[in-house]
Design a protein around this motif. Sequence first.
Motif, PDB file in Angstrom:
ATOM      1  N   LYS A  86       3.316   2.462 -17.182  1.00 48.08           N
ATOM      2  CA  LYS A  86       2.779   2.157 -15.858  1.00 48.08           C
ATOM      3  C   LYS A  86       1.252   2.279 -15.875  1.00 48.08           C
ATOM      4  O   LYS A  86       0.548   1.401 -15.376  1.00 48.08           O
ATOM      5  N   ASP A  90      -1.706  -0.719 -15.480  1.00 48.34           N
ATOM      6  CA  ASP A  90      -2.420  -0.578 -14.208  1.00 48.34           C
ATOM      7  C   ASP A  90      -3.854  -1.082 -14.380  1.00 48.34           C
ATOM      8  O   ASP A  90      -4.669  -0.457 -15.051  1.00 48.34           O
ATOM      9  N   LYS A  92      -6.275  -1.069 -12.455  1.00 43.85           N
ATOM     10  CA  LYS A  92      -7.310  -0.154 -11.940  1.00 43.85           C
ATOM     11  C   LYS A  92      -7.757   0.819 -13.032  1.00 43.85           C
ATOM     12  O   LYS A  92      -8.790   1.460 -12.902  1.00 43.85           O
TER      13      LYS A  92
END
Length: 115
Positions: A86, A90, A92
Motif C-alpha cells: 500500500k 501510494d 503521496k
Amino acid sequence: MPNVICPCGYSVPKGTRCDCSTKRAAARQRELDQARGSAASRGYDGKWAKESKAWLAALGSPLCACGCGRQANMVDHIIAPKGDKKLFWDRKNWQPFNDICNRRKAIKSEGGFGR
C-alpha cells in the motif's frame, strides 16, 4: 610490523585481513541479499517502470526533490515501503529524484548501497 591474532586463531600481519574474515563477510552479504530478495520480488518490475515513468512525465520536467538542481530521472519513495505494498503504490509517498542523489540517500539512510 607485528602480527595480530584473528578471531579464527591465525596470526596475520597487522593492517591486513585474514582470509576467514573476508569469507565470513562474503557469506554474510550473500545471506543479506537472499533475505532482501530481488528488485522484482520487492515490486520494482515492469508495472513499476511504467507507472513511475508516467508519473514523472505528468510532472513535466521535474527537478530532483533533494534540491541539488539536477533533472529528476526516477521516482523515489519518501518513506521506504519495506514490503508494504500500500505504501509502495501510494503516490503521496513518491518524489522525483535523480539516480545519483538516490544512491547517496540510500547510503546515508540505510548504511551503504541499500544494505
